[in-house]
Design an enzyme around this catalytic site. Structure first.
Site, PDB file in Angstrom:
ATOM      1  N   LYS A  18      17.334  -8.726   5.211  1.00 48.71           N
ATOM      2  CA  LYS A  18      17.730  -9.558   4.062  1.00 48.71           C
ATOM      3  C   LYS A  18      18.755  -8.479   3.067  1.00 48.71           C
ATOM      4  O   LYS A  18      18.868  -7.362   3.363  1.00 48.71           O
ATOM      5  CB  LYS A  18      16.555 -10.075   3.272  1.00 48.71           C
ATOM      6  CG  LYS A  18      15.810 -11.096   4.333  1.00 48.71           C
ATOM      7  CD  LYS A  18      14.614 -11.427   3.280  1.00 48.71           C
ATOM      8  CE  LYS A  18      13.789 -12.645   3.933  1.00 48.71           C
ATOM      9  NZ  LYS A  18      12.530 -12.830   3.434  1.00 48.71           N
ATOM     10  N   TYR A  75      16.591 -22.197   5.157  1.00 49.91           N
ATOM     11  CA  TYR A  75      15.213 -22.360   4.606  1.00 49.91           C
ATOM     12  C   TYR A  75      14.903 -23.836   4.063  1.00 49.91           C
ATOM     13  O   TYR A  75      14.220 -24.083   3.326  1.00 49.91           O
ATOM     14  CB  TYR A  75      15.100 -21.552   3.262  1.00 49.91           C
ATOM     15  CG  TYR A  75      14.951 -20.032   3.433  1.00 49.91           C
ATOM     16  CD1 TYR A  75      13.873 -19.458   4.050  1.00 49.91           C
ATOM     17  CD2 TYR A  75      15.850 -19.081   2.968  1.00 49.91           C
ATOM     18  CE1 TYR A  75      13.644 -18.182   4.625  1.00 49.91           C
ATOM     19  CE2 TYR A  75      15.790 -17.972   3.468  1.00 49.91           C
ATOM     20  CZ  TYR A  75      14.610 -17.249   4.026  1.00 49.91           C
ATOM     21  OH  TYR A  75      14.330 -16.013   4.323  1.00 49.91           O
ATOM     22  N   PHE A 119       9.228 -21.486  -5.397  1.00 46.88           N
ATOM     23  CA  PHE A 119      10.022 -20.177  -5.208  1.00 46.88           C
ATOM     24  C   PHE A 119      11.433 -20.406  -4.474  1.00 46.88           C
ATOM     25  O   PHE A 119      12.431 -19.416  -4.431  1.00 46.88           O
ATOM     26  CB  PHE A 119       9.310 -19.162  -4.485  1.00 46.88           C
ATOM     27  CG  PHE A 119       9.009 -19.814  -2.903  1.00 46.88           C
ATOM     28  CD1 PHE A 119       9.860 -19.658  -1.858  1.00 46.88           C
ATOM     29  CD2 PHE A 119       7.659 -20.234  -2.718  1.00 46.88           C
ATOM     30  CE1 PHE A 119       9.519 -20.169  -0.614  1.00 46.88           C
ATOM     31  CE2 PHE A 119       7.261 -20.905  -1.402  1.00 46.88           C
ATOM     32  CZ  PHE A 119       8.459 -20.671  -0.419  1.00 46.88           C
ATOM     33  N   ARG A 141       6.962 -10.551  14.790  1.00 45.55           N
ATOM     34  CA  ARG A 141       6.481 -11.031  13.603  1.00 45.55           C
ATOM     35  C   ARG A 141       5.344 -10.012  13.034  1.00 45.55           C
ATOM     36  O   ARG A 141       5.059  -9.739  11.935  1.00 45.55           O
ATOM     37  CB  ARG A 141       5.871 -12.566  13.829  1.00 45.55           C
ATOM     38  CG  ARG A 141       6.862 -13.518  13.731  1.00 45.55           C
ATOM     39  CD  ARG A 141       7.316 -13.980  12.345  1.00 45.55           C
ATOM     40  NE  ARG A 141       6.411 -14.703  11.541  1.00 45.55           N
ATOM     41  CZ  ARG A 141       6.609 -15.413  10.369  1.00 45.55           C
ATOM     42  NH1 ARG A 141       7.951 -15.402  10.134  1.00 45.55           N
ATOM     43  NH2 ARG A 141       5.633 -15.649   9.726  1.00 45.55           N
ATOM     44  N   THR A 148       3.966 -12.009   4.844  1.00 42.98           N
ATOM     45  CA  THR A 148       4.950 -12.247   3.935  1.00 42.98           C
ATOM     46  C   THR A 148       4.992 -11.729   2.836  1.00 42.98           C
ATOM     47  O   THR A 148       5.868 -11.322   2.199  1.00 42.98           O
ATOM     48  CB  THR A 148       5.056 -14.067   3.751  1.00 42.98           C
ATOM     49  OG1 THR A 148       5.104 -14.327   5.016  1.00 42.98           O
ATOM     50  CG2 THR A 148       6.036 -14.270   2.859  1.00 42.98           C
ATOM     51  N   ARG A 179       7.055  -4.555   6.665  1.00 45.93           N
ATOM     52  CA  ARG A 179       6.991  -4.973   5.210  1.00 45.93           C
ATOM     53  C   ARG A 179       5.916  -3.880   4.448  1.00 45.93           C
ATOM     54  O   ARG A 179       6.164  -3.627   3.254  1.00 45.93           O
ATOM     55  CB  ARG A 179       6.781  -6.485   4.859  1.00 45.93           C
ATOM     56  CG  ARG A 179       7.880  -7.356   5.183  1.00 45.93           C
ATOM     57  CD  ARG A 179       7.315  -8.859   5.592  1.00 45.93           C
ATOM     58  NE  ARG A 179       8.427  -9.627   5.669  1.00 45.93           N
ATOM     59  CZ  ARG A 179       8.244 -10.875   5.852  1.00 45.93           C
ATOM     60  NH1 ARG A 179       7.178 -11.326   6.255  1.00 45.93           N
ATOM     61  NH2 ARG A 179       9.297 -11.722   6.077  1.00 45.93           N
ATOM     62  N   ASN A 205      11.141  -8.819   0.509  1.00 44.63           N
ATOM     63  CA  ASN A 205      10.278  -8.601   1.633  1.00 44.63           C
ATOM     64  C   ASN A 205      11.127  -7.996   2.918  1.00 44.63           C
ATOM     65  O   ASN A 205      10.729  -7.869   4.010  1.00 44.63           O
ATOM     66  CB  ASN A 205       9.296  -9.371   2.103  1.00 44.63           C
ATOM     67  CG  ASN A 205       9.845 -10.738   2.402  1.00 44.63           C
ATOM     68  OD1 ASN A 205      11.067 -11.018   2.548  1.00 44.63           O
ATOM     69  ND2 ASN A 205       8.804 -11.637   2.597  1.00 44.63           N
ATOM     70  N   HIS A 260      13.523 -11.088   7.781  1.00 44.97           N
ATOM     71  CA  HIS A 260      13.562 -12.510   8.243  1.00 44.97           C
ATOM     72  C   HIS A 260      13.179 -12.585   9.863  1.00 44.97           C
ATOM     73  O   HIS A 260      13.926 -11.804  10.381  1.00 44.97           O
ATOM     74  CB  HIS A 260      14.453 -13.573   7.969  1.00 44.97           C
ATOM     75  CG  HIS A 260      13.997 -14.785   8.611  1.00 44.97           C
ATOM     76  ND1 HIS A 260      13.029 -15.638   8.089  1.00 44.97           N
ATOM     77  CD2 HIS A 260      14.416 -15.333   9.911  1.00 44.97           C
ATOM     78  CE1 HIS A 260      13.258 -16.704   9.119  1.00 44.97           C
ATOM     79  NE2 HIS A 260      14.084 -16.455   9.958  1.00 44.97           N
ATOM     80  N   GLU A 272      17.353 -21.435  14.226  1.00 48.69           N
ATOM     81  CA  GLU A 272      18.071 -20.223  13.599  1.00 48.69           C
ATOM     82  C   GLU A 272      19.293 -19.640  14.084  1.00 48.69           C
ATOM     83  O   GLU A 272      20.335 -19.266  13.602  1.00 48.69           O
ATOM     84  CB  GLU A 272      17.007 -19.415  12.991  1.00 48.69           C
ATOM     85  CG  GLU A 272      15.857 -20.265  12.164  1.00 48.69           C
ATOM     86  CD  GLU A 272      14.656 -19.352  11.936  1.00 48.69           C
ATOM     87  OE1 GLU A 272      14.825 -18.257  12.493  1.00 48.69           O
ATOM     88  OE2 GLU A 272      13.831 -19.866  11.091  1.00 48.69           O
TER      89      GLU A 272
HETATM   90  P1  IDP Z   1       8.089 -15.751   6.473  1.00 51.03           P
HETATM   91  O1  IDP Z   1       9.265 -14.764   5.870  1.00 51.03           O
HETATM   92  O2  IDP Z   1       7.235 -14.640   6.409  1.00 51.03           O
HETATM   93  O3  IDP Z   1       8.219 -16.499   7.363  1.00 51.03           O
HETATM   94  P2  IDP Z   1       7.869 -18.044   4.755  1.00 51.03           P
HETATM   95  O4  IDP Z   1       6.373 -18.563   4.267  1.00 51.03           O
HETATM   96  O5  IDP Z   1       8.544 -18.661   5.681  1.00 51.03           O
HETATM   97  O6  IDP Z   1       7.564 -16.503   5.225  1.00 51.03           O
HETATM   98  O7  IDP Z   1       8.739 -17.840   3.368  1.00 51.03           O
HETATM   99  C1  IDP Z   1      10.332 -17.556   3.570  1.00 51.03           C
HETATM  100  C2  IDP Z   1      10.578 -16.737   2.523  1.00 51.03           C
HETATM  101  O8  IDP Z   1      10.537 -17.091   1.296  1.00 51.03           O
HETATM  102  C3  IDP Z   1       9.633 -15.181   2.616  1.00 51.03           C
HETATM  103  O9  IDP Z   1      10.020 -14.344   3.457  1.00 51.03           O
HETATM  104  C4  IDP Z   1      10.022 -14.837   0.988  1.00 51.03           C
HETATM  105  O10 IDP Z   1      11.168 -13.996   1.104  1.00 51.03           O
HETATM  106  C5  IDP Z   1       9.984 -16.057   0.266  1.00 51.03           C
HETATM  107  N1  IDP Z   1       8.864 -16.612  -0.309  1.00 51.03           N
HETATM  108  C6  IDP Z   1       7.925 -17.352   0.269  1.00 51.03           C
HETATM  109  N2  IDP Z   1       6.933 -17.323  -0.577  1.00 51.03           N
HETATM  110  C7  IDP Z   1       7.334 -16.932  -1.787  1.00 51.03           C
HETATM  111  C8  IDP Z   1       6.416 -16.874  -2.968  1.00 51.03           C
HETATM  112  O11 IDP Z   1       5.402 -17.223  -3.346  1.00 51.03           O
HETATM  113  N3  IDP Z   1       7.220 -16.086  -3.962  1.00 51.03           N
HETATM  114  C9  IDP Z   1       8.428 -15.673  -3.833  1.00 51.03           C
HETATM  115  N4  IDP Z   1       9.073 -15.775  -2.670  1.00 51.03           N
HETATM  116  C10 IDP Z   1       8.418 -16.362  -1.516  1.00 51.03           C
HETATM  117 MG    MG Z   2       9.016 -18.354   7.698  1.00 52.86          MG
END
Ligand code: IDP
Ligand code: MG
Length: 149
Positions: free
Chosen positions: A9, A49, A57, A85, A91, A102, A112, A115, A126
């Site tokens: 990212k 997304y 968010f 993963r 996350t 992470r 974080n 992805h 994707e």
């Molecule tokens: P992942 O990246 O671990 O698969 P997802 O739940 O798919 O997690 O969320 C996608 C991305 O959205 C996360 O990696 C993070 O950058 C962002 N994100 C998810 N939940 C939050 C939140 O509660 N606050 C801010 N950013 C979030």
């Molecule tokens: Mg995800």
């Protein structure tokens, strides 16, 4: 062999972590088959997304992911979707274990660093956003028999 989509990212790029994070996957034994340096358009971010559209968010996420260049990659290997993963960690980096990417490099869910696709269907979807069929390289790695039986 399974394939996944991994993306460094904008925070990882800005912080100079490209080489270091890619190194985790090389050392693990996975094989790079496609890579692109690009900046996401808002349209690409919305497609990537889509599942998060409407969540609180989401606007911040799209602003962040389009804020600078990213490194989009396809990696191949045994169980690479699940293992990548696991290597990434939770996350929320505060919950990501030490020894994960992470857990090592990040403190905030909204920053974080990486992805990774969470299922074979997600990986296929994707990869198609970022790559054309001719972008994937099927190359023989001479060390392959030393990584997998
Ligand atoms: P992942 O990246 O671990 O698969 P997802 O739940 O798919 O997690 O969320 C996608 C991305 O959205 C996360 O990696 C993070 O950058 C962002 N994100 C998810 N939940 C939050 C939140 O509660 N606050 C801010 N950013 C979030
Ligand atoms: Mg995800």
């Amino acid at each position: 062999m399974e394939r996944t989509f991994l993306m460094l990212k904008p925070d990882a790029v800005q912080r100079g972590l490209i080489g270091e994070i890619i190194s985790w996957f090389e050392k693990k034994g996975f094989q790079l088959v496609a890579m692109k340096f690009l900046q996401l358009t808002p349209e690409m971010a919305a497609e990537h997304y889509a599942e998060h559209g409407g969540k609180p968010f989401y606007p911040g996420l799209v602003a962040f992911i389009t804020a600078g260049p990213v490194v989009a990659m396809c990696w191949e290997g045994q169980d690479v979707i699940t293992v990548a993963r696991e290597m990434m960690g939770a996350t929320n980096p505060a919950k990501a274990l030490p020894g994960t990417i992470r857990g090592t490099y990040a403190v905030d869910t909204g920053r974080n660093v990486i992805h990774g696709s969470d299922s074979p269907a997600a990986a296929e979807r994707e990869l198609a956003i970022y790559f054309r069929p001719e972008d994937f390289f099927n190359w023989d790695r001479s060390l392959a028999p030393w990584f997998t039986e």
